[in-house]
Design a protein around this motif. Structure first.
Motif, PDB file in Angstrom:
ATOM      1  N   THR A 277       0.814  -1.213   0.000  1.00 48.29           N
ATOM      2  CA  THR A 277       0.000   0.000   0.000  1.00 48.29           C
ATOM      3  C   THR A 277       0.855   1.274   0.000  1.00 48.29           C
ATOM      4  OG1 THR A 277      -0.185  -0.053   2.415  1.00 48.29           O
ATOM      5  CG2 THR A 277      -1.948  -1.107   1.158  1.00 48.29           C
TER       6      THR A 277
ATOM      7  N   GLU B  53       1.496   2.140  -3.575  1.00 48.83           N
ATOM      8  CA  GLU B  53       0.308   2.728  -4.195  1.00 48.83           C
ATOM      9  C   GLU B  53       0.108   4.165  -3.744  1.00 48.83           C
ATOM     10  OE1 GLU B  53      -2.943   0.136  -3.230  1.00 48.83           O
ATOM     11  OE2 GLU B  53      -1.992  -1.586  -4.185  1.00 48.83           O
ATOM     12  N   GLU B  54       0.320   4.425  -2.460  1.00 51.56           N
ATOM     13  CA  GLU B  54       0.157   5.760  -1.904  1.00 51.56           C
ATOM     14  C   GLU B  54       1.163   6.745  -2.507  1.00 51.56           C
ATOM     15  OE1 GLU B  54      -1.131   8.987   0.422  1.00 51.56           O
ATOM     16  OE2 GLU B  54      -2.110   7.101  -0.100  1.00 51.56           O
ATOM     17  N   LYS B  55       2.430   6.340  -2.600  1.00 51.34           N
ATOM     18  CA  LYS B  55       3.468   7.224  -3.138  1.00 51.34           C
ATOM     19  C   LYS B  55       3.237   7.523  -4.610  1.00 51.34           C
ATOM     20  CE  LYS B  55       5.930   7.813   0.552  1.00 51.34           C
ATOM     21  NZ  LYS B  55       5.878   9.071   1.249  1.00 51.34           N
TER      22      LYS B  55
ATOM     23  N   ARG C   3       0.298   7.520  -6.087  1.00 49.97           N
ATOM     24  CA  ARG C   3      -0.869   8.415  -6.109  1.00 49.97           C
ATOM     25  C   ARG C   3      -0.451   9.840  -5.762  1.00 49.97           C
ATOM     26  NH1 ARG C   3      -3.660  10.944  -2.811  1.00 49.97           N
ATOM     27  NH2 ARG C   3      -2.829   9.946  -0.947  1.00 49.97           N
ATOM     28  N   GLU C   4       0.367   9.992  -4.705  1.00 50.92           N
ATOM     29  CA  GLU C   4       0.852  11.322  -4.325  1.00 50.92           C
ATOM     30  C   GLU C   4       1.614  11.988  -5.465  1.00 50.92           C
ATOM     31  OE1 GLU C   4       1.764  10.916   0.482  1.00 50.92           O
ATOM     32  OE2 GLU C   4       3.394  10.794  -0.958  1.00 50.92           O
TER      33      GLU C   4
ATOM     34  N   SER D 256       1.382  11.364  -8.675  1.00 49.13           N
ATOM     35  CA  SER D 256       0.438  11.695  -9.752  1.00 49.13           C
ATOM     36  C   SER D 256      -0.316  12.979  -9.435  1.00 49.13           C
ATOM     37  CB  SER D 256      -0.554  10.555  -9.967  1.00 49.13           C
ATOM     38  OG  SER D 256       0.103   9.430 -10.472  1.00 49.13           O
ATOM     39  N   GLU D 257      -0.736  13.131  -8.197  1.00 44.72           N
ATOM     40  CA  GLU D 257      -1.453  14.340  -7.793  1.00 44.72           C
ATOM     41  C   GLU D 257      -0.539  15.565  -7.851  1.00 44.72           C
ATOM     42  OE1 GLU D 257      -3.091  13.432  -3.951  1.00 44.72           O
ATOM     43  OE2 GLU D 257      -4.635  12.116  -4.801  1.00 44.72           O
TER      44      GLU D 257
END
Length: 95
Positions: free
Chosen positions: A76, A79-81, A83-84, A86-87
């Motif tokens: 996870t 996935e979090e990194k 996502r961060e 990408s944002e």
């Protein structure tokens, strides 16, 4: 205390930000001195470019250090990194 990807180049980043700060102070002086609009806009463009360049450099280090480390570990956190990142990229593109 966490060590982030920019840590090894921290002084270089601080120097760069100080130069940008100086550019912004220059903009303030230009307005105080009633400089020509186009000259102020030209300097504003230079400040924007310097900030964008700084942001891209920091993003590059984030991808190479934080995201790569998280992806290597998987799960996870990876996935979090991603996502961060990408944002962050989306925010930079919108700015």
């Amino acid at each position: 205390m966490a060590t982030y990807g920019y840590h090894h180049d921290k002084q270089q980043h601080l120097n760069r930000l100080r130069r940008i700060e100086g550019q912004v102070r220059g903009l303030q002086r230009m307005v105080e001195e009633d400089s020509y609009c186009i000259d102020i806009l030209t300097q504003t463009s230079a400040v924007n470019k310097a900030l964008r360049s700084f942001a891209l450099s920091l993003l590059d280090e984030h991808l190479k250090h934080c995201v790569a480390h998280a992806v290597a570990n998987g799960g996870t956190e990876a996935e979090e990194k991603v996502r961060e990142a990408s944002e962050a990229i989306a925010r930079l593109v919108r700015s």
